[in-house]
Design an enzyme around this catalytic site. Sequence first.
Site, short mmCIF file in Angstrom:
data_model
loop_
_atom_site.label_atom_id
_atom_site.label_comp_id
_atom_site.label_asym_id
_atom_site.label_seq_id
_atom_site.Cartn_x
_atom_site.Cartn_y
_atom_site.Cartn_z
N GLU A 107 16.35 -18.48 -4.16
CA GLU A 107 15.33 -19.52 -3.95
C GLU A 107 15.93 -20.92 -4.07
O GLU A 107 15.30 -21.89 -3.65
CB GLU A 107 14.19 -19.35 -4.96
CG GLU A 107 13.32 -18.14 -4.68
CD GLU A 107 12.24 -17.91 -5.74
OE1 GLU A 107 11.33 -17.12 -5.49
OE2 GLU A 107 12.31 -18.52 -6.82
N HIS A 157 5.87 -15.25 -0.94
CA HIS A 157 6.28 -14.02 -1.64
C HIS A 157 5.54 -12.78 -1.13
O HIS A 157 5.23 -11.87 -1.89
CB HIS A 157 6.03 -14.15 -3.14
CG HIS A 157 6.87 -15.18 -3.84
ND1 HIS A 157 6.68 -16.52 -3.69
CD2 HIS A 157 7.90 -15.04 -4.71
CE1 HIS A 157 7.56 -17.18 -4.45
NE2 HIS A 157 8.32 -16.30 -5.06
N HIS A 207 8.99 -22.05 -10.06
CA HIS A 207 7.56 -21.81 -9.77
C HIS A 207 7.05 -20.50 -10.36
O HIS A 207 6.19 -19.84 -9.77
CB HIS A 207 7.34 -21.84 -8.25
CG HIS A 207 8.10 -20.78 -7.50
ND1 HIS A 207 8.68 -21.01 -6.28
CD2 HIS A 207 8.38 -19.48 -7.79
CE1 HIS A 207 9.27 -19.91 -5.87
NE2 HIS A 207 9.10 -18.96 -6.76
N HIS A 265 17.78 -16.12 -11.15
CA HIS A 265 16.94 -15.04 -11.69
C HIS A 265 16.98 -13.82 -10.78
O HIS A 265 17.20 -13.93 -9.58
CB HIS A 265 15.50 -15.47 -11.96
CG HIS A 265 14.65 -15.92 -10.80
ND1 HIS A 265 14.97 -16.96 -9.97
CD2 HIS A 265 13.43 -15.49 -10.38
CE1 HIS A 265 14.00 -17.15 -9.09
NE2 HIS A 265 13.06 -16.26 -9.30
C1 DHB Z 1 9.19 -14.92 -11.65
C2 DHB Z 1 9.95 -15.86 -10.92
C3 DHB Z 1 9.65 -16.12 -9.58
O1 DHB Z 1 10.36 -17.00 -8.81
C4 DHB Z 1 8.58 -15.49 -8.97
O2 DHB Z 1 8.28 -15.83 -7.70
C5 DHB Z 1 7.83 -14.56 -9.66
C6 DHB Z 1 8.14 -14.27 -11.00
C7 DHB Z 1 9.48 -14.62 -13.08
O3 DHB Z 1 10.53 -15.03 -13.62
O4 DHB Z 1 8.61 -14.02 -13.73
FE FE Z 2 9.68 -16.95 -6.70
#
Ligand code: DHB
Ligand code: FE
Length: 283
Positions: free
Chosen positions: A240, A59, A12, A193
């Site tokens: 996540e 978030h 997302h 990530h």
């Molecule tokens: C990014 C990924 C995320 O899950 C998020 O909530 C905000 C930013 C990203 O990779 O930029």
């Molecule tokens: Fe996120």
Amino acid sequence: MATLLGGLATSHIPAIGNALAKGWQQEPYWKPFFDGFPPIHRWLNQVRPEVVVVFYNDHGLNFFLDKMPTFAVGAAAEYHNADEGWGIPTLPPLAGCPELSWQIIRHLVAHEFDVVTCQEMLVDHACTLPLKLFWPEHEVAPVQIVPIDINTVQFPLPTARRVYKLGQAVGEAIQRWDSDKRVLVMATGGLSHQLEGERAGFINKAFDQQFLESMVSNPEWATQFSDLELVERAGTQGVELLMWLAMRAALTRGGAGVRKVHSNYHIPISNTATGVMALECLA
Ligand code: DHB
Ligand code: FE
């Protein structure tokens, strides 16, 4: 009784909203990500879901660090989108399904999940972008939603095992819902990530691929990991993937298994390893 059709999952990343707004789907950077969606669009056209239960993580928009529920269930007639200022167009309100919300809340509380119930709930990119990705032809997805927020922002996080049990209970609540509606469960977030600190930009392809494989054939695989083990393997925001686990667990009722409709994995979009998947419940 309601019909549980299957599950969807997608990353997302907010930058996707910008790409959608600018029509960049065929640009070389974006194409490998957006190419994961057309087979799923075709499946959605066939199965025609009416209600979508969305497992996502807020978030800091609706809940901030001062009040952080572990699990929060939306019970509103509509959900307003307000984003974090990355220049993404704000969407019109999304339609809720209070009847299914209360069915799920009653079932969860009766089964010892002490959830926060939200008769007002703002939703961020983690809820709105996936709906836009799966129903790109519509300004707002032509479905009613029940958003379920799982805390992956502030420690302590719920364990993977607990999230799995939550997903199972939600699946049970849907299948016991006295309604003729066609229901999907959706997960948003991941895959690996990490956005901050020494490991910013961390991605773990081997782990992601094992996780994606487990979603089809071995859904409890990720429940072996503690929250810190998940952070180690998937990154601070990679946790996540707990949302994916809840979605998959919701499909385990009845034990007939799932069929993978389609999946795609692409590295990176922004700082994230992206995944998308659709699973159909076998009768
Ligand atoms: C990014 C990924 C995320 O899950 C998020 O909530 C905000 C930013 C990203 O990779 O930029
Ligand atoms: Fe996120």
